[in-house]
Design an enzyme around this catalytic site. Structure first.
Site, PDB file in Angstrom:
ATOM      1  N   HIS A 161      -6.633   4.132   7.011  1.00  0.00           N
ATOM      2  CA  HIS A 161      -5.820   3.859   5.818  1.00  0.00           C
ATOM      3  C   HIS A 161      -5.178   5.134   5.276  1.00  0.00           C
ATOM      4  O   HIS A 161      -4.100   5.085   4.681  1.00  0.00           O
ATOM      5  CB  HIS A 161      -6.688   3.193   4.738  1.00  0.00           C
ATOM      6  CG  HIS A 161      -5.905   2.601   3.607  1.00  0.00           C
ATOM      7  ND1 HIS A 161      -4.875   1.697   3.780  1.00  0.00           N
ATOM      8  CD2 HIS A 161      -6.017   2.790   2.260  1.00  0.00           C
ATOM      9  CE1 HIS A 161      -4.390   1.360   2.601  1.00  0.00           C
ATOM     10  NE2 HIS A 161      -5.057   2.002   1.661  1.00  0.00           N
ATOM     11  N   HIS A 168      -5.282  -8.908  -1.710  1.00  0.00           N
ATOM     12  CA  HIS A 168      -5.335  -9.227  -0.288  1.00  0.00           C
ATOM     13  C   HIS A 168      -6.420 -10.244  -0.011  1.00  0.00           C
ATOM     14  O   HIS A 168      -7.468 -10.237  -0.643  1.00  0.00           O
ATOM     15  CB  HIS A 168      -5.627  -7.967   0.543  1.00  0.00           C
ATOM     16  CG  HIS A 168      -4.668  -6.851   0.326  1.00  0.00           C
ATOM     17  ND1 HIS A 168      -4.809  -5.909  -0.684  1.00  0.00           N
ATOM     18  CD2 HIS A 168      -3.531  -6.516   0.974  1.00  0.00           C
ATOM     19  CE1 HIS A 168      -3.820  -5.038  -0.615  1.00  0.00           C
ATOM     20  NE2 HIS A 168      -3.027  -5.377   0.356  1.00  0.00           N
ATOM     21  N   MET A 219      -1.550  -7.320   6.788  1.00  0.00           N
ATOM     22  CA  MET A 219      -2.645  -8.055   6.168  1.00  0.00           C
ATOM     23  C   MET A 219      -2.235  -8.655   4.823  1.00  0.00           C
ATOM     24  O   MET A 219      -3.072  -8.843   3.938  1.00  0.00           O
ATOM     25  CB  MET A 219      -3.840  -7.106   5.933  1.00  0.00           C
ATOM     26  CG  MET A 219      -4.346  -6.379   7.149  1.00  0.00           C
ATOM     27  SD  MET A 219      -5.754  -5.335   6.712  1.00  0.00           S
ATOM     28  CE  MET A 219      -5.830  -4.221   8.129  1.00  0.00           C
ATOM     29  N   SER A 220      -0.957  -8.935   4.675  1.00  0.00           N
ATOM     30  CA  SER A 220      -0.494  -9.467   3.382  1.00  0.00           C
ATOM     31  C   SER A 220       0.804 -10.237   3.586  1.00  0.00           C
ATOM     32  O   SER A 220       1.101 -10.698   4.667  1.00  0.00           O
ATOM     33  CB  SER A 220      -0.264  -8.290   2.406  1.00  0.00           C
ATOM     34  OG  SER A 220       0.862  -7.533   2.835  1.00  0.00           O
ATOM     35  N   SER A 280       0.831  -1.216   0.000  1.00  0.00           N
ATOM     36  CA  SER A 280       0.000   0.000   0.000  1.00  0.00           C
ATOM     37  C   SER A 280       0.859   1.256   0.000  1.00  0.00           C
ATOM     38  O   SER A 280       1.705   1.431   0.881  1.00  0.00           O
ATOM     39  CB  SER A 280      -0.897   0.008   1.237  1.00  0.00           C
ATOM     40  OG  SER A 280      -1.935  -0.915   1.066  1.00  0.00           O
ATOM     41  N   TYR A 304      -8.310 -10.162   2.458  1.00  0.00           N
ATOM     42  CA  TYR A 304      -9.523  -9.490   2.940  1.00  0.00           C
ATOM     43  C   TYR A 304     -10.392  -8.964   1.795  1.00  0.00           C
ATOM     44  O   TYR A 304     -11.542  -8.572   1.992  1.00  0.00           O
ATOM     45  CB  TYR A 304      -9.194  -8.355   3.915  1.00  0.00           C
ATOM     46  CG  TYR A 304      -8.403  -7.209   3.330  1.00  0.00           C
ATOM     47  CD1 TYR A 304      -7.065  -7.038   3.653  1.00  0.00           C
ATOM     48  CD2 TYR A 304      -8.988  -6.289   2.459  1.00  0.00           C
ATOM     49  CE1 TYR A 304      -6.326  -5.994   3.111  1.00  0.00           C
ATOM     50  CE2 TYR A 304      -8.268  -5.248   1.904  1.00  0.00           C
ATOM     51  CZ  TYR A 304      -6.933  -5.104   2.239  1.00  0.00           C
ATOM     52  OH  TYR A 304      -6.203  -4.074   1.708  1.00  0.00           O
ATOM     53  N   GLU A 305      -9.816  -8.921   0.560  1.00  0.00           N
ATOM     54  CA  GLU A 305     -10.653  -8.475  -0.571  1.00  0.00           C
ATOM     55  C   GLU A 305     -11.666  -9.554  -0.969  1.00  0.00           C
ATOM     56  O   GLU A 305     -12.543  -9.315  -1.801  1.00  0.00           O
ATOM     57  CB  GLU A 305      -9.756  -8.130  -1.770  1.00  0.00           C
ATOM     58  CG  GLU A 305      -8.876  -6.886  -1.552  1.00  0.00           C
ATOM     59  CD  GLU A 305      -7.951  -6.617  -2.726  1.00  0.00           C
ATOM     60  OE1 GLU A 305      -8.438  -6.176  -3.783  1.00  0.00           O
ATOM     61  OE2 GLU A 305      -6.732  -6.867  -2.589  1.00  0.00           O
ATOM     62  N   ALA A 345       2.935  -2.228   3.932  1.00  0.00           N
ATOM     63  CA  ALA A 345       2.728  -1.240   4.992  1.00  0.00           C
ATOM     64  C   ALA A 345       2.232  -2.023   6.191  1.00  0.00           C
ATOM     65  O   ALA A 345       1.350  -2.887   6.044  1.00  0.00           O
ATOM     66  CB  ALA A 345       1.693  -0.204   4.565  1.00  0.00           C
ATOM     67  N   HIS A 360      -3.267   0.940  -4.595  1.00  0.00           N
ATOM     68  CA  HIS A 360      -2.776  -0.205  -5.369  1.00  0.00           C
ATOM     69  C   HIS A 360      -3.180  -0.010  -6.824  1.00  0.00           C
ATOM     70  O   HIS A 360      -4.364  -0.154  -7.173  1.00  0.00           O
ATOM     71  CB  HIS A 360      -3.372  -1.500  -4.805  1.00  0.00           C
ATOM     72  CG  HIS A 360      -2.816  -1.865  -3.461  1.00  0.00           C
ATOM     73  ND1 HIS A 360      -1.800  -2.787  -3.295  1.00  0.00           N
ATOM     74  CD2 HIS A 360      -3.115  -1.409  -2.230  1.00  0.00           C
ATOM     75  CE1 HIS A 360      -1.493  -2.877  -2.001  1.00  0.00           C
ATOM     76  NE2 HIS A 360      -2.285  -2.049  -1.340  1.00  0.00           N
ATOM     77  N   ASN A 415       2.269   3.105  11.035  1.00  0.00           N
ATOM     78  CA  ASN A 415       1.528   3.547  12.213  1.00  0.00           C
ATOM     79  C   ASN A 415       1.886   2.622  13.368  1.00  0.00           C
ATOM     80  O   ASN A 415       2.379   1.511  13.136  1.00  0.00           O
ATOM     81  CB  ASN A 415       0.021   3.454  11.944  1.00  0.00           C
ATOM     82  CG  ASN A 415      -0.381   2.057  11.506  1.00  0.00           C
ATOM     83  OD1 ASN A 415      -0.156   1.689  10.344  1.00  0.00           O
ATOM     84  ND2 ASN A 415      -0.911   1.243  12.422  1.00  0.00           N
TER      85      ASN A 415
HETATM   86  O1  LIG Z   1      -0.723  -4.350   0.929  1.00  0.00           O
HETATM   87  P1  LIG Z   1      -0.216  -3.919   2.260  1.00  0.00           P
HETATM   88  O2  LIG Z   1      -0.078  -5.082   3.228  1.00  0.00           O
HETATM   89  O3  LIG Z   1       1.003  -3.082   2.154  1.00  0.00           O
HETATM   90  O4  LIG Z   1      -1.345  -2.934   2.877  1.00  0.00           O
HETATM   91  C1  LIG Z   1      -1.562  -2.776   4.260  1.00  0.00           C
HETATM   92  C2  LIG Z   1      -2.551  -3.811   4.691  1.00  0.00           C
HETATM   93  C3  LIG Z   1      -3.834  -3.230   4.194  1.00  0.00           C
HETATM   94  O5  LIG Z   1      -3.995  -3.557   2.852  1.00  0.00           O
HETATM   95  C4  LIG Z   1      -3.622  -1.736   4.326  1.00  0.00           C
HETATM   96  C5  LIG Z   1      -4.311  -1.236   5.573  1.00  0.00           C
HETATM   97  O6  LIG Z   1      -4.100   0.146   5.716  1.00  0.00           O
HETATM   98  O7  LIG Z   1      -2.214  -1.539   4.448  1.00  0.00           O
HETATM   99  N1  LIG Z   2      -3.055  -5.497  10.045  1.00  0.00           N
HETATM  100  C1  LIG Z   2      -2.543  -4.253   9.916  1.00  0.00           C
HETATM  101  N2  LIG Z   2      -2.154  -3.828   8.694  1.00  0.00           N
HETATM  102  C2  LIG Z   2      -1.650  -2.596   8.596  1.00  0.00           C
HETATM  103  N3  LIG Z   2      -1.172  -1.922   7.507  1.00  0.00           N
HETATM  104  C3  LIG Z   2      -0.783  -0.720   7.921  1.00  0.00           C
HETATM  105  N4  LIG Z   2      -0.972  -0.574   9.254  1.00  0.00           N
HETATM  106  C4  LIG Z   2      -1.526  -1.745   9.695  1.00  0.00           C
HETATM  107  C5  LIG Z   2      -1.949  -2.218  10.974  1.00  0.00           C
HETATM  108  O1  LIG Z   2      -1.861  -1.534  11.999  1.00  0.00           O
HETATM  109  N5  LIG Z   2      -2.438  -3.491  11.026  1.00  0.00           N
END
Ligand SMILES: O=P(O)(O)O[C@@H]1C[C@H](O)[C@@H](CO)O1
Ligand SMILES: Nc1nc2[nH]cnc2c(=O)[nH]1
Length: 273
Positions: A248, A84, A212-213, A31, A86-87, A114, A62, A236
């Site tokens: 986000h 992802h 989340m990835s 992200s 979660y999508e 991220a 993305h 963060n």
């Molecule tokens: O694709 P990534 O893992 O970099 O993105 C992170 C996980 C979620 O998609 C998003 C949440 O803000 O950031």
């Molecule tokens: N799961 C998760 N994904 C993130 N992507 C960016 N920040 C976060 C977070 O705090 N938790």
């Protein structure tokens, strides 16, 4: 056509019909980190929705295209935008592009994301080289029948993030006079950010960052015999550490603040591989 092996070949043949470049290095850009793909020279850009059997990105930050070309003099293929769990995609679907990268000739993959900082010594804007991951999703992209042409039934994950590559990233950061964290990435399914209790649990389990990835892609890359490098942008502090809500927009904002450092580090790593 029903088996994954034929689908991989079909996707790879389509991509090979668009470019003569035979990439050895793959990049998955998380992200807000897609900016790196804009640095690829002689770039051929192929929208995911043009590639047979590919899913499409649905998340802000993305772009949703494959970029093939030259970076630091190396032939690379980058995912400008990832998929992802979660999508609503299966873990097989989100990792299909890794299989295709392997079929294109990629033998080293740099996976970026991220992530939230679970280690209280971290701060937003830190970059973290991933030394290992904890898959808390309760799922796995290798569940189901195993095609031995793709990899073993029971893959070893002892050094999915090879220590020599972890050291390479740290050496590159040092060369750039850049601070870098090293740590363990915990994969949550999302799309909710973690609760404070989940962050505390992850920390107790040994995680330094939550996301989340990445873990599914690394499992498949390792299964395919690729060398894996993982880099998180700590955008963060994870829930419950600071007395503020997560969103986000903050994630994307932080990636924009650190993009110069992120670009320098990843380009230096690509140069040294
Ligand atoms: O694709 P990534 O893992 O970099 O993105 C992170 C996980 C979620 O998609 C998003 C949440 O803000 O950031
Ligand atoms: N799961 C998760 N994904 C993130 N992507 C960016 N920040 C976060 C977070 O705090 N938790």
């Amino acid at each position: 056509m029903n088996n994954i092996f034929d689908k991989i070949q079909e996707s790879a043949e389509f991509i090979n019909s668009k470019t003569t470049v035979k990439p050895k290095i793959g990049l998955i850009l998380g992200s807000g980190l897609g900016v790196l793909a804009d640095e690829i020279e002689e770039a051929v850009k192929i929208k995911y929705n043009e590639i047979p059997n590919f899913p499409v990105s649905t998340v802000e930050g993305h772009a949703g295209q494959l970029v093939v070309g030259s970076l630091q003099g190396k032939d690379v293929v980058a995912m400008q935008g990832r998929f992802h769990y979660y999508e609503g995609y299966t873990q097989q679907e989100i990792t299909f592009p890794v299989r295709v990268m392997k079929a294109l000739g990629v033998d080293t993959i740099i996976v970026t994301n991220a992530a939230g900082g679970a280690n209280i010594d971290f701060k937003p804007g830190d970059l973290m080289v991933i030394k290992d991951h904890i898959n808390l999703s309760g799922n796995n992209p290798l569940i189901g029948s195993n095609d031995n042409r793709l990899g073993p039934r029971f893959p070893d994950m002892s050094t999915a993030y090879k220590p020599n590559f972890v050291q390479l990233v740290k050496d590159c950061a040092k060369e750039l006079d850049m601070e870098i964290q090293e740590g363990v990435y915990a994969f949550f399914s999302g799309p909710t950010y973690e609760t404070p209790a989940e962050v505390k649990m992850a920390r107790i389990l040994g995680a330094d960052a939550v996301g989340m990835s990445t873990a599914p892609e690394v499992i498949v890359a390792s299964h395919s015999g690729m060398d894996v490098i993982g880099i998180s942008c700590i955008t963060n502090m994870a829930a419950g550490i600071l007395d503020q809500p997560l969103d986000h927009e903050e994630v994307i904002e932080t990636t924009q603040k650190v993009k110069a450092e992120f670009l320098s580090l990843v380009k230096t790593v690509v140069n040294k591989i």
